[in-house]
Motif scaffolding. Structure first.
Motif, PDB file in Angstrom:
ATOM      1  N   SER A   1      -3.140 -19.007  25.695  1.00 32.77           N
ATOM      2  CA  SER A   1      -3.422 -17.578  25.904  1.00 32.77           C
ATOM      3  C   SER A   1      -4.498 -17.078  24.951  1.00 32.77           C
ATOM      4  CB  SER A   1      -2.148 -16.751  25.723  1.00 32.77           C
ATOM      5  OG  SER A   1      -1.215 -17.056  26.722  1.00 32.77           O
ATOM      6  N   ARG A   2      -4.560 -17.638  23.765  1.00 30.45           N
ATOM      7  CA  ARG A   2      -5.568 -17.241  22.774  1.00 30.45           C
ATOM      8  C   ARG A   2      -6.996 -17.535  23.245  1.00 30.45           C
ATOM      9  NH1 ARG A   2      -3.423 -20.035  17.476  1.00 30.45           N
ATOM     10  NH2 ARG A   2      -1.967 -21.019  18.879  1.00 30.45           N
TER      11      ARG A   2
ATOM     12  N   GLY B   1      -7.879 -17.142  26.424  1.00 32.53           N
ATOM     13  CA  GLY B   1      -8.114 -16.359  27.627  1.00 32.53           C
ATOM     14  C   GLY B   1      -7.381 -16.853  28.857  1.00 32.53           C
ATOM     15  N   PHE B   2      -6.561 -17.882  28.715  1.00 34.73           N
ATOM     16  CA  PHE B   2      -5.765 -18.353  29.851  1.00 34.73           C
ATOM     17  C   PHE B   2      -4.644 -17.362  30.121  1.00 34.73           C
ATOM     18  CE2 PHE B   2      -7.901 -22.269  28.894  1.00 34.73           C
ATOM     19  CZ  PHE B   2      -7.978 -22.925  30.103  1.00 34.73           C
ATOM     20  N   GLN B   3      -4.352 -17.162  31.396  1.00 33.06           N
ATOM     21  CA  GLN B   3      -3.275 -16.266  31.808  1.00 33.06           C
ATOM     22  C   GLN B   3      -2.141 -17.094  32.395  1.00 33.06           C
ATOM     23  OE1 GLN B   3      -5.048 -13.539  34.596  1.00 33.06           O
ATOM     24  NE2 GLN B   3      -6.761 -13.151  33.235  1.00 33.06           N
ATOM     25  N   TYR B   4      -0.932 -16.695  32.100  1.00 33.06           N
ATOM     26  CA  TYR B   4       0.244 -17.376  32.629  1.00 33.06           C
ATOM     27  C   TYR B   4       0.376 -17.089  34.119  1.00 33.06           C
ATOM     28  CZ  TYR B   4       5.026 -18.986  33.171  1.00 33.06           C
ATOM     29  OH  TYR B   4       6.148 -19.646  33.580  1.00 33.06           O
ATOM     30  N   VAL B   5       0.611 -18.142  34.916  1.00 34.46           N
ATOM     31  CA  VAL B   5       0.764 -18.005  36.365  1.00 34.46           C
ATOM     32  C   VAL B   5       2.224 -18.163  36.771  1.00 34.46           C
ATOM     33  CG1 VAL B   5       0.098 -18.945  38.617  1.00 34.46           C
ATOM     34  CG2 VAL B   5      -1.586 -18.827  36.764  1.00 34.46           C
ATOM     35  N   GLY B   6       2.915 -19.158  36.199  1.00 34.03           N
ATOM     36  CA  GLY B   6       4.319 -19.391  36.535  1.00 34.03           C
ATOM     37  C   GLY B   6       4.706 -20.837  36.315  1.00 34.03           C
ATOM     38  N   ILE B   7       5.927 -21.149  36.689  1.00 32.87           N
ATOM     39  CA  ILE B   7       6.413 -22.529  36.573  1.00 32.87           C
ATOM     40  C   ILE B   7       5.632 -23.394  37.543  1.00 32.87           C
ATOM     41  CG2 ILE B   7       8.408 -24.034  36.914  1.00 32.87           C
ATOM     42  CD1 ILE B   7      10.136 -21.692  35.908  1.00 32.87           C
ATOM     43  N   SER B   8       5.219 -24.555  37.060  1.00 31.38           N
ATOM     44  CA  SER B   8       4.361 -25.450  37.830  1.00 31.38           C
ATOM     45  C   SER B   8       5.151 -26.361  38.759  1.00 31.38           C
ATOM     46  CB  SER B   8       3.544 -26.313  36.857  1.00 31.38           C
ATOM     47  OG  SER B   8       2.716 -27.210  37.564  1.00 31.38           O
ATOM     48  N   ALA B   9       4.469 -26.838  39.793  1.00 35.10           N
ATOM     49  CA  ALA B   9       5.027 -27.851  40.694  1.00 35.10           C
ATOM     50  C   ALA B   9       4.940 -29.248  40.071  1.00 35.10           C
ATOM     51  CB  ALA B   9       4.277 -27.841  42.030  1.00 35.10           C
TER      52      ALA B   9
END
Length: 157
Positions: free
Chosen positions: A127-128, A130-138
């Motif tokens: 996140s530091r 600039g990545f944004q959380y999307v959700g639990i991955s497949a």
């Protein structure tokens, strides 16, 4: 510490694979064949590879297990970059090597976005940048729970 970040050559691939095996358990470590199929960038100190990052071109905003197979989906003319693996020699951790590799890969990329999967404890780290959380991955690599993150280049410049 005097070090350089550069694109890896074919001669560097075995050293990257050895470092990958040091950084990840066998159930999560990628093979030499998988690493060779990717774009690799390395950190070098006194002629020794101490860190790496590698990626694939993709149009997918989320990764799945196909990306971690010996024949991953590679889309050369896509808008995205799938960051597949980043590792740093244990003796060189906490010196900014991973941060420099990640920043340089994102800076040099001509792609509009980058995606990655990470474990829960790394969400704040990415996140530091600039990545944004999307959700639990497949992705189910190593029978672990992974989390999808995305970075939009045009929004961060």
């Amino acid at each position: 510490m005097d070090w350089e970040i550069r694109r890896a050559s074919e001669n560097d691939l075995e050293a990257i694979a050895k470092l990958e095996a040091t950084c990840f358990p066998p159930s999560e470590a990628d093979s030499l064949e998988m690493i060779a199929a990717r774009s690799n960038m390395i950190a070098v100190v006194d002629g020794r590879i101490v860190g790496y990052i590698n990626a694939l071109s993709t149009s997918s905003a989320r990764l799945d297990n196909r990306f971690y197979s010996p024949k991953p989906p590679i889309e050369q003319n896509s808008d995205g970059l799938a960051l597949m693996s980043i590792g740093v020699d244990p003796n060189f951790r906490r010196r900014g090597v991973a941060a420099k590799l990640l920043s340089e890969m994102l800076r040099q990329s001509q792609k509009k976005f980058a995606v990655l999967v990470c474990k829960q404890e790394k969400i704040d780290y990415y996140s530091r940048f600039g990545f944004q959380y999307v959700g639990i991955s497949a992705v189910t690599l190593g029978n672990q729970q992974w989390h999808d993150m995305i970075f939009y280049k045009d929004r961060s410049e």
